[in-house]
Enzyme design. Structure first.
Site, short mmCIF file in Angstrom:
data_model
loop_
_atom_site.label_atom_id
_atom_site.label_comp_id
_atom_site.label_asym_id
_atom_site.label_seq_id
_atom_site.Cartn_x
_atom_site.Cartn_y
_atom_site.Cartn_z
CG ASP A 110 0.42 -2.68 6.18
OD1 ASP A 110 -0.53 -2.76 6.83
OD2 ASP A 110 0.33 -2.01 5.02
CG HIS B 211 -1.75 0.84 1.50
ND1 HIS B 211 -1.72 2.15 1.94
CD2 HIS B 211 -3.31 0.84 1.01
CE1 HIS B 211 -2.83 2.91 1.74
NE2 HIS B 211 -3.73 2.12 1.42
C1 LIG Z 1 -2.54 -3.01 3.37
C2 LIG Z 1 -2.82 -1.46 4.06
N1 LIG Z 1 -1.85 -0.80 4.61
C3 LIG Z 1 -1.94 0.36 5.17
C4 LIG Z 1 -3.36 1.01 5.07
C5 LIG Z 1 -3.53 2.28 5.77
O1 LIG Z 1 -4.26 2.39 6.57
P1 LIG Z 1 -4.78 3.66 7.30
O2 LIG Z 1 -5.22 4.65 5.99
O3 LIG Z 1 -6.23 3.37 8.09
O4 LIG Z 1 -3.76 4.26 7.82
C6 LIG Z 1 -4.32 0.26 4.28
C7 LIG Z 1 -5.48 0.99 4.11
O5 LIG Z 1 -6.33 1.03 3.02
C8 LIG Z 1 -4.16 -1.00 3.66
O6 LIG Z 1 -5.10 -1.36 2.95
#
Ligand SMILES: Cc1ncc(COP(=O)(O)O)c(C=O)c1O
Lengths: 417, 144
Positions: free
Chosen positions: A211, A134
């Protein structure tokens, strides 16, 4: 009565129709159709137990924490710290003060990048991430790499959307200081073999961040067994409130790291000559915290624990299999991401119909899905698509809802051809 | 009419299937690329302008049915217009599709563009309609 009870009755069998009654939003309509919520990877809906916990907090307990001798301040401090304990046991951390409250997975990763990496990594050191991260697990590493002359190495993926493990092994060396990996890909659904990934990284003495934004709602997590150094996730993806998240870090690492932000509560004493930082976890929790967020998250975790992650996992995989199978009926539809180990989300493209048109037309049938690049542009580039449509399930979804989705997709294809 | 038919009218679907003036112009006098960062879509616009008149126009790129058909219909309108006439058309069009749903629109000078009025019910999709036009303005202003 002042003690927050997490009002959850023990559910004996997994009865989805009963469970749905816990989620008030699921009974509303959208465009005059019953809402079908298939955007759970973006954020999940909240059970009334969580909503009531938050209402109860504001109606009976609200006050600032760690700051007062008065009754309410102590009561809310107790609840806040109780929430930390619940998170700790949920992911099986060794110590309570290894659990840091943040605003979400994104802030947790930025905290590690700013505090750990910028203090402990030197020019020429290498950070290994994967192609399917991400943006929140790419950009912070890119930013500190630019700033400190670190090298960012990227593990490639194959056509099924799985990381190529041999390539990962090749990228590791003595220069590898940090490995950051997504547990479950939010755009492909791939479940990465993080145990093997962590073990390999350890052979080179690298620190590992996982993550878990997409995995915590669906898989049991044991950070001690995994032996990762950092593990991050967001409350809102596990049926809790937005604006709260978790950074788990091994105690000796967190202790050696400098604070991320300065302010109240993170110090023991302040004079203009000398500042003494507070101990863990407060060192990393500057300023007034998202108190009802933490308590709401704890309530959500209790809710999930009561349903049983095993039950949830089984049921969600059933939904995944059913939807995957029904999608085979549509020859124009291609699933992006066919990993052997996959979580309950499906990215797909349909010949000659742009995902945004699919998204708008499904919306008019009351079906909420996500369309776009899902904050994973490298994945889109790899599969040579500008965007995909994504359905992502939660334990409150049903096979009947999937049937409606399939009919709706068939109708759209007919309209466009 | 169902909302879906209101937005995805047959003319729009037709231009999506068979976009007019799709391609590139190697001898273009004006060129621009427009991006929709929200979805990663983009349009490349090529114009040949002679004595202030648009004599030829083509577009390429990737987009949803709404933006593709908007680009396609735009090219059919632009051909033969002066720059000022074209800008005025976009002005009127922009005012129309960003107005309140229940507001009465003078469809007289909208011509073919009237088919896009349904987009007023879908605020997030207005950008898809206007992207080609903004790219057109960009091409004109960048190269003048
Ligand atoms: C795999 C992954 N990592 C990190 C995030 C980031 O999360 P947040 O926007 O709640 O900080 C997301 C959110 O879409 C995600 O799907």
């Amino acid at each position: 009565m002042d003690k927050l009870e997490f009002r959850v009755e023990k559910k004996k069998t997994f009865d989805v129709y009963n469970i749905r009654k816990d989620f008030p939003i699921l009974s509303r309509t959208v465009h005059n159709k019953p809402l079908i919520y298939f955007d759970n990877a973006a954020t999940t809906q909240k059970p009334k137990q969580v909503i009531e916990t938050i209402t109860h907090f504001y109606s009976h307990l609200n006050s600032n924490i760690h700051r007062g001798v008065h009754y309410l301040s102590q009561a809310s401090t107790t609840e806040f710290e109780c929430a930390r304990r619940i998170v700790k046991s949920f992911i099986n951390a060794k110590f309570e003060d290894e659990i840091i409250f943040t605003r979400g997975a994104t802030e947790s990763i930025n905290l590690v990048a700013k505090s750990f990496a910028s203090s402990f990594l030197r020019e020429g050191d290498e950070i290994v991430i994967s192609y399917m991260e991400h943006h929140s697990n790419i950009v912070p590493w890119y930013m500190i790499s630019e700033q400190f002359g670190l090298k960012l190495k990227v593990v490639p993926i194959n056509e099924n959307g799985e990381i190529i493990f041999e390539e990962y092994e090749k990228l590791l060396s003595e220069r590898t200081k940090l490995v950051a990996f997504v547990h479950i890909s939010n755009s492909l659904g791939t479940i990465n073999p993080i145990k093997e990934i962590i073990d390999k990284a350890k052979q080179y003495g690298a620190v590992v961040l996982i993550d878990g934004a997409q995995s915590v709602p669906h898989l049991p997590i044991d950070v001690q067994e995994l032996d990762c150094d950092f593990f991050v996730f967001s409350g809102h993806k596990i049926y809790g409130p937005t604006g709260i998240g978790i950074l788990y870090g091994k105690k000796h690492l967190l202790e050696s790291m400098p604070p991320y932000q300065g302010g109240g509560d993170m110090i023991l004493s302040v004079s203009f000559d000398k500042i003494v930082y507070n101990s863990l976890p407060h060192k990393f929790e500057a300023g007034t915290q998202h108190i009802e967020g933490a308590i709401g998250l704890a309530s959500a975790i209790r809710y999930v624990q009561n349903l049983g992650l095993d039950n949830i996992l089984n049921y969600e995989l059933e939904l995944l299999d059913y939807c995957t199978e029904r999608m085979q009926e549509i020859p124009q539809l291609k699933i992006i991401g066919n990993a052997k180990n996959k979580s309950c989300l499906i990215s797909f493209v349909i010949d000659n119909i742009h995902p945004h048109d699919i998204g708008t037309l499904l919306d008019l049938d009351g079906i909420a899905i996500r369309t776009g690049h899902h904050c994973t542009q490298p994945v889109m580039q790899f599969f040579k698509v500008p965007a995909t449509s994504r359905v992502s399930f939660a334990f409150y979804n049903t096979k009947e809802e999937i049937d409606i989705l399939i009919n709706s997709l068939k109708k759209i294809i007919k309209k466009f051809n | 009419m169902e909302s879906s038919d209101l937005l995805y009218q047959e003319i729009i679907l037709d231009h999506n299937r068979n976009p007019r003036n799709f391609g590139e112009l190697s001898n273009a006098t004006h060129k621009a690329v427009g991006h929709n960062p929200l979805c990663g879509d983009y349009i490349e616009l090529y114009l040949i302008v002679k004595d202030n008149v648009i004599v030829d126009v083509k577009f390429s790129g990737v987009g949803c049915a709404i933006s593709k058909s908007s680009a396609s219909i735009m090219t059919t309108i632009l051909k033969g217009k002066t720059i000022e006439e074209a800008k005025q058309i976009f002005n009127d069009f922009h005012t129309a599709i960003t107005s309140e749903i229940d507001k009465k629109i003078d469809t007289q000078n909208l011509g073919k563009l009237e088919v896009f009025l349904g987009v007023r019910e879908f605020p997030v999709r207005v950008k898809c309609v206007t992207l080609p036009w903004h790219t057109f303005i960009d091409a004109i202003e960048k190269n003048s």
